[in-house]
Write a protein that holds these residues in place. Structure first.
Motif, PDB file in Angstrom:
ATOM      1  N   THR A 255      10.994   3.129  15.233  1.00  0.00           N
ATOM      2  CA  THR A 255      10.800   3.146  13.771  1.00  0.00           C
ATOM      3  C   THR A 255      11.182   4.489  13.152  1.00  0.00           C
ATOM      4  OG1 THR A 255       8.497   3.862  14.033  1.00  0.00           O
ATOM      5  CG2 THR A 255       8.912   1.489  13.947  1.00  0.00           C
ATOM      6  N   PHE A 256      11.817   5.361  13.925  1.00  0.00           N
ATOM      7  CA  PHE A 256      12.152   6.677  13.401  1.00  0.00           C
ATOM      8  C   PHE A 256      13.057   6.583  12.176  1.00  0.00           C
ATOM      9  CE2 PHE A 256      11.222   8.275  17.822  1.00  0.00           C
ATOM     10  CZ  PHE A 256      10.141   9.046  17.443  1.00  0.00           C
ATOM     11  N   GLY A 257      14.019   5.652  12.212  1.00  0.00           N
ATOM     12  CA  GLY A 257      14.962   5.531  11.103  1.00  0.00           C
ATOM     13  C   GLY A 257      14.263   5.233   9.798  1.00  0.00           C
ATOM     14  N   ALA A 258      13.374   4.240   9.808  1.00  0.00           N
ATOM     15  CA  ALA A 258      12.631   3.888   8.597  1.00  0.00           C
ATOM     16  C   ALA A 258      11.770   5.052   8.135  1.00  0.00           C
ATOM     17  CB  ALA A 258      11.749   2.668   8.876  1.00  0.00           C
ATOM     18  N   GLN A 259      11.199   5.764   9.087  1.00  0.00           N
ATOM     19  CA  GLN A 259      10.360   6.924   8.767  1.00  0.00           C
ATOM     20  C   GLN A 259      11.190   7.995   8.063  1.00  0.00           C
ATOM     21  OE1 GLN A 259       8.373   8.192  12.332  1.00  0.00           O
ATOM     22  NE2 GLN A 259       6.944   9.514  11.269  1.00  0.00           N
ATOM     23  N   MET A 260      12.382   8.258   8.586  1.00  0.00           N
ATOM     24  CA  MET A 260      13.240   9.286   7.987  1.00  0.00           C
ATOM     25  C   MET A 260      13.662   8.902   6.574  1.00  0.00           C
ATOM     26  SD  MET A 260      15.670  10.257  11.234  1.00  0.00           S
ATOM     27  CE  MET A 260      14.964  10.543  12.860  1.00  0.00           C
ATOM     28  N   VAL A 261      13.959   7.626   6.366  1.00  0.00           N
ATOM     29  CA  VAL A 261      14.336   7.156   5.030  1.00  0.00           C
ATOM     30  C   VAL A 261      13.180   7.359   4.063  1.00  0.00           C
ATOM     31  CG1 VAL A 261      14.943   5.121   3.660  1.00  0.00           C
ATOM     32  CG2 VAL A 261      16.048   5.514   5.873  1.00  0.00           C
ATOM     33  N   ILE A 297      19.219   2.018   6.344  1.00  0.00           N
ATOM     34  CA  ILE A 297      18.752   1.508   5.053  1.00  0.00           C
ATOM     35  C   ILE A 297      19.209   0.065   4.858  1.00  0.00           C
ATOM     36  CG2 ILE A 297      19.028   1.738   2.550  1.00  0.00           C
ATOM     37  CD1 ILE A 297      19.108   4.792   3.003  1.00  0.00           C
ATOM     38  N   LYS A 298      20.455  -0.216   5.263  1.00  0.00           N
ATOM     39  CA  LYS A 298      20.988  -1.570   5.120  1.00  0.00           C
ATOM     40  C   LYS A 298      20.208  -2.567   5.978  1.00  0.00           C
ATOM     41  CE  LYS A 298      25.730  -0.011   4.245  1.00  0.00           C
ATOM     42  NZ  LYS A 298      27.112   0.056   4.807  1.00  0.00           N
ATOM     43  N   GLN A 299      19.782  -2.117   7.154  1.00  0.00           N
ATOM     44  CA  GLN A 299      19.115  -3.021   8.105  1.00  0.00           C
ATOM     45  C   GLN A 299      17.647  -3.261   7.756  1.00  0.00           C
ATOM     46  OE1 GLN A 299      19.724  -1.238  11.940  1.00  0.00           O
ATOM     47  NE2 GLN A 299      21.949  -1.320  11.781  1.00  0.00           N
ATOM     48  N   LEU A 300      17.053  -2.317   7.052  1.00  0.00           N
ATOM     49  CA  LEU A 300      15.620  -2.443   6.767  1.00  0.00           C
ATOM     50  C   LEU A 300      15.364  -3.461   5.657  1.00  0.00           C
ATOM     51  CD1 LEU A 300      14.428   1.266   6.744  1.00  0.00           C
ATOM     52  CD2 LEU A 300      13.740  -0.489   8.370  1.00  0.00           C
ATOM     53  N   SER A 301      14.434  -4.352   5.890  1.00  0.00           N
ATOM     54  CA  SER A 301      13.994  -5.236   4.814  1.00  0.00           C
ATOM     55  C   SER A 301      13.055  -4.449   3.914  1.00  0.00           C
ATOM     56  CB  SER A 301      13.258  -6.448   5.386  1.00  0.00           C
ATOM     57  OG  SER A 301      11.998  -6.064   5.897  1.00  0.00           O
ATOM     58  N   SER A 302      12.789  -4.970   2.734  1.00  0.00           N
ATOM     59  CA  SER A 302      11.887  -4.270   1.816  1.00  0.00           C
ATOM     60  C   SER A 302      10.487  -4.154   2.411  1.00  0.00           C
ATOM     61  CB  SER A 302      11.840  -4.994   0.471  1.00  0.00           C
ATOM     62  OG  SER A 302      11.422  -6.341   0.651  1.00  0.00           O
ATOM     63  N   PHE A 303      10.053  -5.169   3.179  1.00  0.00           N
ATOM     64  CA  PHE A 303       8.707  -5.088   3.758  1.00  0.00           C
ATOM     65  C   PHE A 303       8.657  -4.056   4.879  1.00  0.00           C
ATOM     66  CE2 PHE A 303       5.104  -6.393   6.417  1.00  0.00           C
ATOM     67  CZ  PHE A 303       4.107  -6.385   5.439  1.00  0.00           C
ATOM     68  N   ASP A 304       9.755  -3.910   5.633  1.00  0.00           N
ATOM     69  CA  ASP A 304       9.805  -2.869   6.671  1.00  0.00           C
ATOM     70  C   ASP A 304       9.598  -1.497   6.043  1.00  0.00           C
ATOM     71  OD1 ASP A 304      10.261  -4.525   8.873  1.00  0.00           O
ATOM     72  OD2 ASP A 304      12.411  -4.585   8.511  1.00  0.00           O
ATOM     73  N   LYS A 305      10.278  -1.252   4.924  1.00  0.00           N
ATOM     74  CA  LYS A 305      10.137   0.031   4.243  1.00  0.00           C
ATOM     75  C   LYS A 305       8.694   0.220   3.751  1.00  0.00           C
ATOM     76  CE  LYS A 305      14.896  -0.237   2.553  1.00  0.00           C
ATOM     77  NZ  LYS A 305      15.758  -0.400   1.368  1.00  0.00           N
ATOM     78  N   TYR A 306       8.160  -0.841   3.189  1.00  0.00           N
ATOM     79  CA  TYR A 306       6.784  -0.776   2.680  1.00  0.00           C
ATOM     80  C   TYR A 306       5.805  -0.495   3.826  1.00  0.00           C
ATOM     81  CZ  TYR A 306       2.325  -2.267   0.707  1.00  0.00           C
ATOM     82  OH  TYR A 306       1.009  -2.317   0.305  1.00  0.00           O
ATOM     83  N   LYS A 307       6.007  -1.184   4.931  1.00  0.00           N
ATOM     84  CA  LYS A 307       5.121  -1.033   6.095  1.00  0.00           C
ATOM     85  C   LYS A 307       5.126   0.413   6.594  1.00  0.00           C
ATOM     86  CE  LYS A 307       4.355  -3.118  10.668  1.00  0.00           C
ATOM     87  NZ  LYS A 307       4.848  -4.159  11.613  1.00  0.00           N
ATOM     88  N   GLN A 308       6.318   0.998   6.686  1.00  0.00           N
ATOM     89  CA  GLN A 308       6.409   2.380   7.152  1.00  0.00           C
ATOM     90  C   GLN A 308       5.706   3.336   6.191  1.00  0.00           C
ATOM     91  OE1 GLN A 308       7.547   3.655  10.049  1.00  0.00           O
ATOM     92  NE2 GLN A 308       7.589   1.497  10.596  1.00  0.00           N
ATOM     93  N   GLU A 309       5.873   3.087   4.895  1.00  0.00           N
ATOM     94  CA  GLU A 309       5.234   3.930   3.886  1.00  0.00           C
ATOM     95  C   GLU A 309       3.718   3.903   4.034  1.00  0.00           C
ATOM     96  OE1 GLU A 309       4.774   3.775  -0.919  1.00  0.00           O
ATOM     97  OE2 GLU A 309       6.800   3.452  -0.122  1.00  0.00           O
ATOM     98  N   VAL A 310       3.168   2.721   4.253  1.00  0.00           N
ATOM     99  CA  VAL A 310       1.713   2.581   4.387  1.00  0.00           C
ATOM    100  C   VAL A 310       1.230   3.231   5.689  1.00  0.00           C
ATOM    101  CG1 VAL A 310      -0.196   0.949   4.646  1.00  0.00           C
ATOM    102  CG2 VAL A 310       1.607   0.500   2.971  1.00  0.00           C
ATOM    103  N   GLN A 340      -3.057  -5.892   9.602  1.00  0.00           N
ATOM    104  CA  GLN A 340      -3.020  -4.458   9.901  1.00  0.00           C
ATOM    105  C   GLN A 340      -2.733  -3.611   8.655  1.00  0.00           C
ATOM    106  OE1 GLN A 340       0.453  -3.078  11.930  1.00  0.00           O
ATOM    107  NE2 GLN A 340      -0.551  -1.304  12.842  1.00  0.00           N
ATOM    108  N   ILE A 341      -1.723  -3.981   7.877  1.00  0.00           N
ATOM    109  CA  ILE A 341      -1.338  -3.171   6.721  1.00  0.00           C
ATOM    110  C   ILE A 341      -2.465  -3.125   5.691  1.00  0.00           C
ATOM    111  CG2 ILE A 341       0.304  -2.957   4.810  1.00  0.00           C
ATOM    112  CD1 ILE A 341       1.379  -2.226   7.584  1.00  0.00           C
ATOM    113  N   LEU A 342      -3.108  -4.262   5.468  1.00  0.00           N
ATOM    114  CA  LEU A 342      -4.229  -4.296   4.528  1.00  0.00           C
ATOM    115  C   LEU A 342      -5.371  -3.403   5.009  1.00  0.00           C
ATOM    116  CD1 LEU A 342      -5.363  -5.558   1.918  1.00  0.00           C
ATOM    117  CD2 LEU A 342      -6.323  -7.400   3.341  1.00  0.00           C
ATOM    118  N   ARG A 343      -5.630  -3.432   6.314  1.00  0.00           N
ATOM    119  CA  ARG A 343      -6.690  -2.592   6.880  1.00  0.00           C
ATOM    120  C   ARG A 343      -6.378  -1.103   6.684  1.00  0.00           C
ATOM    121  NH1 ARG A 343     -10.153  -5.322  10.364  1.00  0.00           N
ATOM    122  NH2 ARG A 343      -9.568  -7.501  10.736  1.00  0.00           N
TER     123      ARG A 343
END
Length: 422
Positions: A255-261, A297-310, A340-343
């Motif tokens: 998940t490093f890529g999503a984290q860096m974005v 960025i192209k490969q990440l879905s919007s929920f993947d980005k959201y998940k990493q942010e949370v 998990q994300i809600l928690r």
């Protein structure tokens, strides 16, 4: 005597025929002089010799380990080295530098020797490995609880920057739980001394980025956010270079890529590319990192980005939080891993001191209540009500406003709360 029962003290009682080794040209006359000065002397005297002629003794020890296969002699040298690590700080500091250099200069062999002593060589090699294992454990102990208040950590990091070039030492370091000890040292620096410590720490992380087990461990730490903070604020080219090379190595993993974005690295890379760097390799790697981030960025879905942010706790008002389409299309994704994300969002209400993160967490919990058929009951089961009510009196109007909306939806349900908001 059983070799397994040999102690350092017993080995050091041996008389080694150094003159014979010089006669047979296994050591030079200079080596003999150095050994005569060092052998069987007091700890304080040997410490001074290491301070005066450290590099020369490195060459002597390396040459003996390389050229002399007699087990008793090799064990004697190993015992000398092992004894160094039990001395005072002055002795320890110099000995660990010497050991690090010995490892980096240690010849790689297949275990066979001309005189057919393969089995003895194997045992000797194991003995050397035991000493290096002790050294790595000692260096980790210095990172955790330094013997010297100002020099313990820098000397440990400096030695690791040399030792971790060896893949088998990386393995020892990970097994000694050393990765988590390096991460806190990745922090922006200003003084020359702290910049050097930062550089050598990042160099260690770069070397570890070539070892899968270490990469897996780095994923459980805040190494990437810290590296991004450093590269964002550093003006020292050698620091920027080693951090960028490290991030490039980590990018394809997990998940490093999503984290860096999420941490804004694409924008930082663009800014770095406009600066004048003397190292052409750095410019090439910046280009590679930029392209890799674009692909990510192209490969990440919007929920993947959201998940990493949370999961990182870096909540901000990115567009997805207020996008009704995002919530309608992804609401069932919140059920993954037992919500998990809600928690995590509920936990942020307790643990975060950032008003923006608290406001966004309250907002997102209220969105979950609105869009999930059982949202109100699930959030109540997670005991979020008291936490939300407490934030209604927060000094930040942004937090109190979103906490109020969330509380309304918790008490009244999504339909009536939305009506009141309108």
């Amino acid at each position: 005597m059983d070799y397994a029962e040999l102690t350092t003290e017993q080995v050091l009682k041996r008389d080694i025929p150094w003159e014979t080794y010089m006669t047979t040209k296994l050591i030079t006359g200079t080596c003999l002089q150095l050994l005569r000065r060092y052998d069987k002397r007091s700890e304080s005297y040997r410490a001074q010799l290491l301070d005066d002629d450290g590099p020369a003794y490195v060459r002597v020890f390396v040459n003996i380990l390389r050229d002399i296969s007699k087990v008793e002699t090799v064990e004697y040298i190993i015992a000398l080295i092992d004894e160094m690590l039990t001395g005072n700080w002055f002795m320890q500091e110099r000995s660990c530098k010497i050991l690090a250099l010995i490892v980096s200069a240690r010849p790689r062999t297949d275990g066979s020797v001309p005189n057919g002593e393969a089995c003895k060589t194997k045992r000797t090699s194991a003995s050397i490995d035991d000493v290096i294992k002790s050294l790595v454990e000692w260096l980790c102990a210095q990172l955790k609880n330094p013997s010297h208040p100002s020099r313990g950590v820098p000397i440990a990091v400096s030695c690791l920057a040399t030792l971790l070039k060896e893949s088998w030492v990386r393995s020892l370091f990970v097994k000694s739980d050393g990765v988590k000890l390096l991460t806190p040292l990745i922090t922006p620096a200003s003084t020359q001394q702290s910049i050097q410590l930062l550089y050598e720490t990042c160099l260690c992380v770069w070397l570890l980025s070539y070892y899968d087990a270490a990469v897996d461990f780095l994923a459980t730490t805040r190494a990437v956010p810290r590296l991004v903070d450093v590269v964002k604020s550093s003006t020292k080219e050698k620091v920027v270079r080693v951090v960028i090379f490290t991030l490039k190595n980590l990018l394809p993993n997990g998940t490093f890529g999503a984290q860096m974005v999420d941490l804004g690295l694409p924008q930082i890379v663009q800014s770095l590319k406009t600066q004048a760097w003397s190292d052409e390799d750095l410019l090439d790697v910046l280009d590679q990192l930029e392209e890799g981030l674009k692909d990510n960025i192209k490969q990440l879905s919007s929920f993947d980005k959201y998940k990493q942010e949370v999961l990182l706790g870096h909540l901000d008002w990115s567009p997805m939080h207020k996008d009704p389409v995002f919530w309608r299309e992804n609401i069932t994704n919140f059920e993954e891993n037992n919500f998990q994300i809600l928690r995590v969002l509920v936990t942020i209400l307790d643990t975060s001191s950032d008003p923006r993160a608290l406001a966004v967490a309250c907002h997102d919990i209220s969105q979950f209540i609105q869009h999930h058929p059982a949202g109100r009951g699930i959030v109540n089961d997670l005991k979020a009500k008291q936490r939300v009510m407490k934030l209604m009196n927060h000094e930040s109007s942004e937090v109190s406003k979103n906490a109020l909306l969330c509380a309304q939806r918790l008490f009244l349900g999504a339909k009536y709360a939305s009506f009141m908001q309108a």
